[in-house]
Design a protein around this motif. Structure first.
Motif, short mmCIF file in Angstrom:
data_model
loop_
_atom_site.label_atom_id
_atom_site.label_comp_id
_atom_site.label_asym_id
_atom_site.label_seq_id
_atom_site.Cartn_x
_atom_site.Cartn_y
_atom_site.Cartn_z
N ILE A 1 0.84 -1.19 0.00
CA ILE A 1 0.00 0.00 0.00
C ILE A 1 0.88 1.25 0.00
CG2 ILE A 1 -1.84 1.26 1.20
CD1 ILE A 1 -1.23 -2.30 2.26
N ILE A 2 0.60 2.17 -0.93
CA ILE A 2 1.24 3.49 -0.94
C ILE A 2 0.24 4.46 -0.31
CG2 ILE A 2 2.21 5.33 -2.34
CD1 ILE A 2 2.88 3.29 -4.47
N PRO A 3 0.40 4.78 0.98
CA PRO A 3 -0.60 5.61 1.67
C PRO A 3 -0.19 7.09 1.62
CG PRO A 3 0.50 4.02 3.13
CD PRO A 3 1.35 4.22 1.93
N ILE A 4 -1.09 7.92 1.11
CA ILE A 4 -0.84 9.35 1.02
C ILE A 4 -1.86 10.07 1.90
CG2 ILE A 4 -0.60 11.32 -0.53
CD1 ILE A 4 -0.22 9.26 -2.80
N THR A 5 -1.36 10.86 2.84
CA THR A 5 -2.25 11.53 3.80
C THR A 5 -2.93 12.74 3.15
OG1 THR A 5 -0.59 13.07 4.65
CG2 THR A 5 -0.67 10.86 5.65
N GLN A 6 -3.85 13.32 3.89
CA GLN A 6 -4.55 14.51 3.43
C GLN A 6 -3.61 15.70 3.27
OE1 GLN A 6 -7.46 14.57 6.58
NE2 GLN A 6 -8.95 13.37 5.43
N ASP A 7 -2.44 15.64 3.94
CA ASP A 7 -1.44 16.69 3.83
C ASP A 7 -0.39 16.40 2.75
OD1 ASP A 7 -2.59 18.12 5.94
OD2 ASP A 7 -1.43 17.01 7.43
N GLY A 8 -0.54 15.26 2.06
CA GLY A 8 0.40 14.91 1.00
C GLY A 8 1.64 14.15 1.45
N PHE B 1 3.52 10.59 3.06
CA PHE B 1 3.41 9.15 2.85
C PHE B 1 3.59 8.45 4.20
CE2 PHE B 1 4.38 10.93 -1.18
CZ PHE B 1 3.88 10.07 -2.14
N VAL B 2 2.75 7.46 4.47
CA VAL B 2 2.86 6.69 5.71
C VAL B 2 3.78 5.50 5.44
CG1 VAL B 2 1.64 5.49 7.55
CG2 VAL B 2 0.50 7.36 6.32
N MET B 3 4.92 5.47 6.14
CA MET B 3 5.92 4.43 5.95
C MET B 3 6.05 3.57 7.21
SD MET B 3 6.85 5.00 2.87
CE MET B 3 8.28 3.92 2.69
N ILE B 4 6.54 2.36 7.01
CA ILE B 4 6.71 1.40 8.09
C ILE B 4 8.21 1.20 8.36
CG2 ILE B 4 6.41 -1.04 8.76
CD1 ILE B 4 3.82 0.54 8.75
N THR C 1 -1.09 0.49 10.87
CA THR C 1 -0.93 1.92 11.14
C THR C 1 -2.07 2.57 11.91
OG1 THR C 1 -2.02 2.63 9.09
CG2 THR C 1 0.35 2.13 8.97
N GLY C 2 -3.26 2.00 11.84
CA GLY C 2 -4.44 2.65 12.42
C GLY C 2 -5.04 3.71 11.52
N TYR C 3 -4.54 3.80 10.27
CA TYR C 3 -5.06 4.76 9.29
C TYR C 3 -6.08 4.09 8.38
CZ TYR C 3 -1.23 8.20 10.06
OH TYR C 3 -0.35 9.12 10.56
N VAL C 4 -6.99 4.90 7.84
CA VAL C 4 -7.88 4.49 6.76
C VAL C 4 -7.76 5.52 5.64
CG1 VAL C 4 -9.52 3.27 8.24
CG2 VAL C 4 -9.86 5.72 7.72
N TYR D 1 5.37 3.15 12.63
CA TYR D 1 5.00 3.85 11.41
C TYR D 1 5.25 5.34 11.59
CZ TYR D 1 0.82 5.10 14.03
OH TYR D 1 -0.02 5.58 14.99
N MET D 2 5.46 6.03 10.49
CA MET D 2 5.67 7.48 10.53
C MET D 2 5.36 8.09 9.18
SD MET D 2 9.83 7.50 10.75
CE MET D 2 9.72 6.40 12.19
N GLU D 3 5.05 9.37 9.18
CA GLU D 3 4.79 10.08 7.93
C GLU D 3 6.08 10.67 7.39
OE1 GLU D 3 1.56 12.84 8.09
OE2 GLU D 3 0.23 11.44 9.17
N MET D 4 6.28 10.56 6.08
CA MET D 4 7.46 11.10 5.41
C MET D 4 7.03 11.81 4.13
SD MET D 4 10.15 7.93 5.68
CE MET D 4 10.55 7.16 7.26
N SER D 5 7.87 12.71 3.67
CA SER D 5 7.59 13.42 2.42
C SER D 5 8.03 12.58 1.22
CB SER D 5 8.32 14.77 2.39
OG SER D 5 9.72 14.56 2.25
N TYR D 6 7.58 12.97 0.04
CA TYR D 6 8.00 12.32 -1.21
C TYR D 6 9.52 12.37 -1.34
CZ TYR D 6 8.30 11.34 -6.23
OH TYR D 6 8.62 10.81 -7.46
#
Length: 203
Positions: free
Chosen positions: A64-71, A73-76, A114-117, A162-167
């Motif tokens: 899964i390539i998860p992209i948040t509402q802020d743009g 990416f959720v990485m593991i 992650t607990g994300y949808v 898990y954590m959010e990272m930029s492109y």
């Protein structure tokens, strides 16, 4: 592709296609198993072919390539004892359960890890995990509008954060001269490459 190359490719496919496959033996110990087949090709040649099994199945999986509402990416970040580093960075991923479709598996694994949808999830690409010894198909999904709704819920053997990272963060971790953690996982590399090429209109 010119006509001559197309004909040559077609002839090669026809000649090397499996005509008959006979199960010779099967073996299972713990999570990993193996089937051995005697295969006959259309050109008349025969050989023994080993197929790896995972949990008594082919081992189909999702990335899964998860992209948040802020743009972002959720990485593991996950414990992978078989790697040289023993800890890796990768996209969320997991096995497809019995009688489960790929999209449902992607939504389930993403939520569990992650607990994300996501507001929307769609299939990006598919490829074989290791076509030399496996039938397993890997399907990549892009999940957009991702937001957290609960805490992660892992099974007993999983250890990950898990954590959010930029492109650009992800792009830098794919570079060979990067100092610090790198993304070495083949499925994550394929997923990100396919996403980038389609985003740029190459594919």
């Amino acid at each position: 592709m010119d006509a001559k190359t197309r004909e040559k490719l077609s002839n090669a496919f026809q000649s090397l296609k499996v005509k008959e496959s006979i199960l010779v033996s099967t073996y299972q110990e713990g999570y990993i198993g193996k089937n051995v087949y005697k295969v006959t090709l259309n050109d008349g040649s025969t050989r023994m072919c080993e197929q790896i099994l995972k949990n008594k199945r082919d081992g189909d999986a999702v990335v899964i390539i998860p992209i948040t509402q802020d743009g972002n990416f959720v990485m593991i970040v996950q414990s992978r004892p078989n790697t040289e580093e023993t800890v890796v960075v990768e996209f969320p991923a997991g096995m497809v359960d019995k009688d489960e479709d790929f999209k449902t598996a992607a939504e389930r694994e993403f939520l569990e890890e992650t607990g994300y949808v996501a507001d929307e999830i769609y299939e990006l690409e598919s490829h074989y995990q290791d076509q030399g010894c496996s039938k397993a198909i890997i399907k990549t999904f892009v999940a957009v509008g991702c937001h957290k709704v609960q805490e992660k819920r892992l099974d007993g053997s999983e250890r990950l954060e898990y954590m959010e990272m930029s492109y650009d963060d992800i792009l830098n971790m794919l570079k060979s001269d990067t100092k610090g953690p790198k993304i070495q996982d083949a499925n994550s590399k394929i997923a990100f490459m396919e996403y980038t090429l389609k985003k740029r209109g190459v594919l």
